[in-house]
Design a protein around this motif. Structure first.
Motif, PDB file in Angstrom:
ATOM      1  N   ASN A  17       0.852  -1.190   0.000  1.00 14.67           N
ATOM      2  CA  ASN A  17       0.000   0.000   0.000  1.00 14.67           C
ATOM      3  C   ASN A  17       0.890   1.243   0.000  1.00 14.67           C
ATOM      4  O   ASN A  17       1.876   1.319   0.737  1.00 14.67           O
ATOM      5  CB  ASN A  17      -0.898   0.022   1.242  1.00 14.67           C
ATOM      6  CG  ASN A  17      -1.775  -1.209   1.327  1.00 14.67           C
ATOM      7  OD1 ASN A  17      -2.605  -1.456   0.459  1.00 14.67           O
ATOM      8  ND2 ASN A  17      -1.580  -1.992   2.375  1.00 14.67           N
ATOM      9  N   ILE A  18       0.531   2.210  -0.819  1.00 17.79           N
ATOM     10  CA  ILE A  18       1.328   3.429  -0.926  1.00 17.79           C
ATOM     11  C   ILE A  18       1.152   4.255   0.337  1.00 17.79           C
ATOM     12  O   ILE A  18       0.036   4.551   0.755  1.00 17.79           O
ATOM     13  CB  ILE A  18       0.909   4.241  -2.166  1.00 17.79           C
ATOM     14  CG1 ILE A  18       1.173   3.443  -3.441  1.00 17.79           C
ATOM     15  CG2 ILE A  18       1.655   5.579  -2.210  1.00 17.79           C
ATOM     16  CD1 ILE A  18       0.695   4.121  -4.706  1.00 17.79           C
ATOM     17  N   ARG A  19       2.281   4.648   0.936  1.00 16.00           N
ATOM     18  CA  ARG A  19       2.261   5.462   2.146  1.00 16.00           C
ATOM     19  C   ARG A  19       2.719   6.893   1.886  1.00 16.00           C
ATOM     20  O   ARG A  19       2.380   7.796   2.628  1.00 16.00           O
ATOM     21  CB  ARG A  19       3.149   4.819   3.216  1.00 16.00           C
ATOM     22  CG  ARG A  19       2.726   3.407   3.589  1.00 16.00           C
ATOM     23  CD  ARG A  19       1.346   3.370   4.223  1.00 16.00           C
ATOM     24  NE  ARG A  19       1.313   4.091   5.482  1.00 16.00           N
ATOM     25  CZ  ARG A  19       1.547   3.511   6.669  1.00 16.00           C
ATOM     26  NH1 ARG A  19       1.819   2.223   6.733  1.00 16.00           N
ATOM     27  NH2 ARG A  19       1.493   4.224   7.774  1.00 16.00           N
ATOM     28  N   ASP A  20       3.506   7.079   0.835  1.00 11.64           N
ATOM     29  CA  ASP A  20       3.964   8.429   0.504  1.00 11.64           C
ATOM     30  C   ASP A  20       4.536   8.428  -0.910  1.00 11.64           C
ATOM     31  O   ASP A  20       5.004   7.390  -1.407  1.00 11.64           O
ATOM     32  CB  ASP A  20       5.026   8.904   1.502  1.00 11.64           C
ATOM     33  CG  ASP A  20       5.158  10.428   1.531  1.00 11.64           C
ATOM     34  OD1 ASP A  20       4.432  11.100   0.762  1.00 11.64           O
ATOM     35  OD2 ASP A  20       5.974  10.939   2.318  1.00 11.64           O
ATOM     36  N   VAL A  21       4.483   9.582  -1.567  1.00 15.91           N
ATOM     37  CA  VAL A  21       5.078   9.768  -2.902  1.00 15.91           C
ATOM     38  C   VAL A  21       5.634  11.183  -2.965  1.00 15.91           C
ATOM     39  O   VAL A  21       5.167  12.077  -2.253  1.00 15.91           O
ATOM     40  CB  VAL A  21       4.049   9.563  -4.043  1.00 15.91           C
ATOM     41  CG1 VAL A  21       3.563   8.121  -4.100  1.00 15.91           C
ATOM     42  CG2 VAL A  21       2.876  10.510  -3.895  1.00 15.91           C
ATOM     43  N   ASN A  22       6.639  11.391  -3.815  1.00 19.43           N
ATOM     44  CA  ASN A  22       7.171  12.744  -3.965  1.00 19.43           C
ATOM     45  C   ASN A  22       6.458  13.480  -5.095  1.00 19.43           C
ATOM     46  O   ASN A  22       5.605  12.921  -5.795  1.00 19.43           O
ATOM     47  CB  ASN A  22       8.688  12.724  -4.166  1.00 19.43           C
ATOM     48  CG  ASN A  22       9.089  12.142  -5.508  1.00 19.43           C
ATOM     49  OD1 ASN A  22       8.319  11.465  -6.172  1.00 19.43           O
ATOM     50  ND2 ASN A  22      10.330  12.405  -5.899  1.00 19.43           N
ATOM     51  N   LYS A  33      -1.490  13.737  -4.177  1.00 20.79           N
ATOM     52  CA  LYS A  33      -1.039  12.794  -3.168  1.00 20.79           C
ATOM     53  C   LYS A  33      -2.209  12.114  -2.464  1.00 20.79           C
ATOM     54  O   LYS A  33      -2.170  10.908  -2.211  1.00 20.79           O
ATOM     55  CB  LYS A  33      -0.139  13.497  -2.147  1.00 20.79           C
ATOM     56  CG  LYS A  33       0.391  12.557  -1.067  1.00 20.79           C
ATOM     57  CD  LYS A  33       1.340  13.252  -0.102  1.00 20.79           C
ATOM     58  CE  LYS A  33       2.662  13.561  -0.756  1.00 20.79           C
ATOM     59  NZ  LYS A  33       3.692  13.987   0.240  1.00 20.79           N
ATOM     60  N   GLN A  34      -3.276  12.875  -2.171  1.00 19.23           N
ATOM     61  CA  GLN A  34      -4.409  12.281  -1.470  1.00 19.23           C
ATOM     62  C   GLN A  34      -5.110  11.206  -2.300  1.00 19.23           C
ATOM     63  O   GLN A  34      -5.801  10.338  -1.745  1.00 19.23           O
ATOM     64  CB  GLN A  34      -5.423  13.360  -1.056  1.00 19.23           C
ATOM     65  CG  GLN A  34      -6.003  14.163  -2.208  1.00 19.23           C
ATOM     66  CD  GLN A  34      -5.240  15.447  -2.446  1.00 19.23           C
ATOM     67  OE1 GLN A  34      -4.056  15.534  -2.112  1.00 19.23           O
ATOM     68  NE2 GLN A  34      -5.922  16.457  -2.983  1.00 19.23           N
ATOM     69  N   ASP A  35      -4.937  11.257  -3.607  1.00 20.12           N
ATOM     70  CA  ASP A  35      -5.533  10.231  -4.468  1.00 20.12           C
ATOM     71  C   ASP A  35      -4.638   9.000  -4.588  1.00 20.12           C
ATOM     72  O   ASP A  35      -5.058   7.984  -5.158  1.00 20.12           O
ATOM     73  CB  ASP A  35      -5.790  10.800  -5.869  1.00 20.12           C
ATOM     74  CG  ASP A  35      -6.795  11.944  -5.846  1.00 20.12           C
ATOM     75  OD1 ASP A  35      -7.756  11.859  -5.051  1.00 20.12           O
ATOM     76  OD2 ASP A  35      -6.611  12.911  -6.606  1.00 20.12           O
ATOM     77  N   LEU A  36      -3.427   9.089  -4.078  1.00 22.63           N
ATOM     78  CA  LEU A  36      -2.471   7.987  -4.183  1.00 22.63           C
ATOM     79  C   LEU A  36      -2.289   7.233  -2.873  1.00 22.63           C
ATOM     80  O   LEU A  36      -2.114   6.011  -2.881  1.00 22.63           O
ATOM     81  CB  LEU A  36      -1.109   8.531  -4.649  1.00 22.63           C
ATOM     82  CG  LEU A  36      -1.065   9.115  -6.061  1.00 22.63           C
ATOM     83  CD1 LEU A  36       0.231   9.902  -6.267  1.00 22.63           C
ATOM     84  CD2 LEU A  36      -1.178   8.022  -7.102  1.00 22.63           C
ATOM     85  N   ILE A  37      -2.306   7.958  -1.773  1.00 26.31           N
ATOM     86  CA  ILE A  37      -2.068   7.331  -0.473  1.00 26.31           C
ATOM     87  C   ILE A  37      -3.136   6.269  -0.193  1.00 26.31           C
ATOM     88  O   ILE A  37      -4.339   6.507  -0.339  1.00 26.31           O
ATOM     89  CB  ILE A  37      -2.073   8.381   0.659  1.00 26.31           C
ATOM     90  CG1 ILE A  37      -1.032   9.463   0.381  1.00 26.31           C
ATOM     91  CG2 ILE A  37      -1.818   7.719   2.004  1.00 26.31           C
ATOM     92  CD1 ILE A  37       0.374   8.945   0.247  1.00 26.31           C
TER      93      ILE A  37
END
Length: 218
Positions: A17-22, A33-37
């Motif tokens: 599960n994605i927890r963070d992205v740059n 970011k909110q659509d990825l986390i």
């Protein structure tokens, strides 16, 4: 630092599960970011045509999870418009206090242009090598320390040395020392204009492996 890096970075947990992205990752995906986390990493990867299974290779995140070490894959694929792409994926497991990774960092690097340049250079080098190896004249090259770095097939036939015997040696191995003054002069004046020897042919004596001197033109 995380958001300033030009490569895509994604942090996932052991459940993938994605927890963070740059920021670069967000821009490449076209998502905030909110659509990825919280999303599964493979669901997001499919958005830009980099599936988690590369030919016979398994998912790099799953491999890093099982092997507990850094994993690097090079993935070649076609984008939605059919353009060839080349992607390097590097996955680092972040080990906690136990024996299992708490998180994984995946760094994605688009090396499409670099790969094309490398392949062009390799093709150019092959053509250059073919010319060298079929030339009937001896062709030599030396570095800034006047060490021989290139010795083609014709040079091997003419001088009687193998490349292993010549590469890294001074030109005095095959030319009498008085003639080596030319190389020293050319080296000392190579960055100046109007070098007297440049572009001209002159005669000298060369020496074969067995010591025989023979007339040559350079």
């Amino acid at each position: 630092l995380f958001d300033g890096i030009s490569e895509e970075i994604m942090v996932v947990d052991p459940g993938l599960n994605i927890r963070d992205v740059n920021k670069t990752f967000q821009e490449k995906c076209g998502l905030a970011k909110q659509d990825l986390i919280g999303k599964k990493c493979h669901d997001i990867r499919e958005r830009y045509w980099a599936p988690c299974h590369f030919s016979e290779q398994s998912c790099p995140l799953a491999t890093a999870k099982s092997k507990k070490k850094r994993i690097e894959y090079t993935h070649r694929y076609e984008d939605s418009e059919g353009n060839p792409k080349e992607l390097v994926l590097i996955v680092y497991p972040l080990m906690g206090q136990g024996n299992e990774a708490d998180y994984f960092i995946e760094i994605s690097r688009d090396v499409t242009e670099l790969g094309q340049v490398i392949r062009k250079l390799q093709a150019s080098e092959k053509r250059f090598r073919a010319i060298l190896d079929t030339a009937t004249d001896a062709i030599l090259s030396m570095d800034e320390n006047l060490r021989i770095t290139l010795f083609n097939n014709a040079a091997q036939r003419i001088f009687g040395y193998s490349p292993e015997e010549v590469l890294g040696e001074k030109p005095s191995l095959i030319f009498p020392r008085q003639y080596c003054e030319y190389f020293q002069y050319a080296h000392a004046n190579g960055d100046r204009k109007n070098v007297p020897f440049e572009g001209k042919t002159f005669s000298l004596k060369a020496r074969r492996k067995e010591g025989e001197l023979f007339p040559a033109e350079m």
